[in-house]
Design an enzyme around this catalytic site. Structure first.
Site, short mmCIF file in Angstrom:
data_model
loop_
_atom_site.label_atom_id
_atom_site.label_comp_id
_atom_site.label_asym_id
_atom_site.label_seq_id
_atom_site.Cartn_x
_atom_site.Cartn_y
_atom_site.Cartn_z
N HIS A 55 0.81 -1.24 0.15
CA HIS A 55 0.11 -0.13 -0.09
C HIS A 55 0.70 1.14 0.06
O HIS A 55 0.52 2.37 0.54
CB HIS A 55 -0.88 -0.01 1.20
CG HIS A 55 -2.00 -1.08 1.39
ND1 HIS A 55 -3.12 -1.02 0.55
CD2 HIS A 55 -2.01 -2.30 1.81
CE1 HIS A 55 -3.73 -2.27 0.65
NE2 HIS A 55 -2.87 -3.08 1.62
N ASN A 128 -10.08 -3.54 1.74
CA ASN A 128 -9.89 -3.31 0.18
C ASN A 128 -11.05 -3.22 -0.74
O ASN A 128 -12.15 -3.42 -0.16
CB ASN A 128 -9.01 -4.56 -0.25
CG ASN A 128 -7.75 -4.79 0.36
OD1 ASN A 128 -6.89 -3.64 0.45
ND2 ASN A 128 -7.34 -5.94 0.35
#
Length: 488
Positions: A55, A128
């Site tokens: 990320h 997500n």
């Protein structure tokens, strides 16, 4: 007339010349006594912190969450008790695998994390856009990420690596169905959905526990790109999603998401042919209905990307009263890993940074460490103590006792793995166009992948749905029949 604003050093002393270093004469060497130069270079050398191992590429924004329906019947979480309650939030969206300045068009899950600054402390939603993950046990997390990251010898991402891992990890098949659909290349951050992926526990005033999953649904709708559309954007723009989010907020076009909860009574946990606490399994809406919780609006861009979007830290274990983690094996590992990486990346006092610091008062005996700029000042830094003015534990906040399932300790294989059933559900729910895109995207990605790896994956696909496997095999020129005879 605007008052002149002096350029200063970090010590606050005005700088008279920021263009020329101090030297020994016109042609002499630079002097070490030039404090302005040394401070400037030394700070520049230390401007970056290690990027997130996953990320790394992300964009964020401030906003608010408004509770639209009381969740009292499920949880005592303070911010979910009354309709109309507003909670300040910071949201961060991201790609998962690639580096901090990689294109935002690449096929990748998108991170969807929200920090709620509630009156009873911070609550982190860490999810997500895709509703499942590649693996069900945290012990495999470093391996799946290593397979997707660049080859450590060539520094190039290699499909042979991750498709090899997928072929030997059949629990990844449902994630493959989502990732290699066009949802693996979303059009923007404003147009992605969000999922908690994991189940959590909510506990109400009576002590009743339910399992929940949380879903964010964008009011702008879910919009994705085809592989060709993503390539066209990438040829012109690496930052399209970050730019879109920033410009929308600057122009007053504030993105919004509705939050929904799905609820499972613990007594029904064994009523399915899969384990509902398995992160590789989805909770389909027609089986687990959505209940509206509230709405998030993002209405302010960060003032400093490094101090906010880059320095914010999330952990799925950061929960408030009335919430607990479930027994999900992947989640259990993440509870440790996420805060651990923030301590490594940002420092042991990362929670004192404004973006991470709770709005609720902090009172404990954790002191010192690197950069303790919000130091607590009491001379009593231990507990229990006899001083009435010092913070004391409050039994009202003891976690609700939970039933333990199972009576054997060991490295046990997960029950009801059902590795292909949910992938079959996804295939059946896809339209003809979505199926065609999935097949095409896999075939395109298999360019350069070894045949033995393709065949192992095709055997998995065949156990999902023979038509799916045959269509992928046809696209790659592989005669499937000779490789799946034992599966019929």
């Amino acid at each position: 007339m605007t008052e002149r604003k002096n350029l200063t050093t970090n010590q606050g002393t005005p700088v008279g010349d920021n263009q020329n270093s101090m030297t020994a004469g016109l042609k002499g060497p630079t002097l070490l006594e030039d404090y302005v130069l040394i401070e400037k270079l030394a700070h520049f050398d230390r401007e970056r912190v290690p990027e997130r191992v996953v990320h790394a590429r992300g964009a964020g924004a401030h906003g608010k969450f408004v509770t639209k329906k009381s969740m009292k019947k499920y949880t005592i979480a303070n911010f979910l008790q009354e309709e109309g309650t507003e909670t300040e939030v910071f949201a961060r969206f991201s790609t998962v695998i690639h580096g901090q300045h990689s294109p935002e068009t690449l096929r990748d899950p998108r991170g969807f994390s929200v920090k709620f600054y509630t009156e009873e402390g911070n609550y982190d939603f860490v999810g997500n856009n895709l509703p499942v993950f590649f693996i069900r046990d945290a012990i495999k997390f470093p391996d799946v990420i290593h397979s997707l990251k660049p080859d450590p010898r060539t520094n190039i991402q290699d499909g042979n690596r991750y498709w090899d891992f997928f072929s030997l990890s059949p629990e990844a098949t449902t994630m493959i169905m989502y990732l290699f659909s066009d949802e693996g290349t979303p059009a923007s951050y404003r147009e992605i959905r969000g999922s908690s992926v994991h189940a959590f526990k909510w506990i109400n005033e009576e002590g009743k526990t339910v399992y929940v999953k949380l879903r964010w649904v964008p009011k702008a709708g879910i919009v994705n790109l085809s592989t060709e559309q993503a390539a066209q954007i990438q040829a012109k723009e690496f930052n399209h999603a970050s730019r879109d989010l920033y410009e929308a907020i600057e122009n007053g076009d504030y993105p919004e998401w509705d939050l929904y909860v799905q609820v499972l009574d613990p007594k029904d946990l064994d009523s399915f042919d899969f384990n509902p606490l398995d992160a590789t399994k989805d909770w389909f809406e027609d089986v687990f209905p959505y209940e509206h919780v509230g709405t998030m609006t993002l209405n302010r861009n960060p003032d400093n990307i490094f101090a906010e979007t880059e320095s914010v830290g999330f952990n799925p274990g950061v929960l408030v009263r009335g919430m607990l983690p479930s027994e999900d094996r992947l989640l259990q590992g993440r509870l440790f890993s996420y805060s651990d990486t923030q301590r490594h990346r940002v420092g042991p006092n990362y929670l004192q940074l404004p973006i991470n610091s709770p709005k609720a008062p902090v009172a404990n005996n954790q002191r010192d460490g690197y950069m303790p700029f919000k130091q607590q000042t009491s001379s009593i830094n231990y507990e229990p103590n006899s001083y009435e003015t010092e913070p004391k534990e409050n039994p009202a906040f003891i976690e609700q006792e939970q039933e333990i399932r199972g009576d054997i300790s060991g490295r046990l294989i997960a029950e009801k793995p059902n590795n292909f059933g949910h992938a079959k559900e996804v295939w059946d729910r896809y339209s003809d166009a979505e199926r065609a895109a999935l097949v095409k995207n896999i075939v395109d990605d298999w360019s350069g992948v070894r045949d033995d790896i393709k065949i192992r994956n095709l055997r998995n696909f065949y156990q999902i749905e023979p038509e799916f496997a045959n269509r992928v095999a046809d696209g790659t020129g592989i005669n499937l029949e000779e490789h799946v005879a034992d599966l019929k």
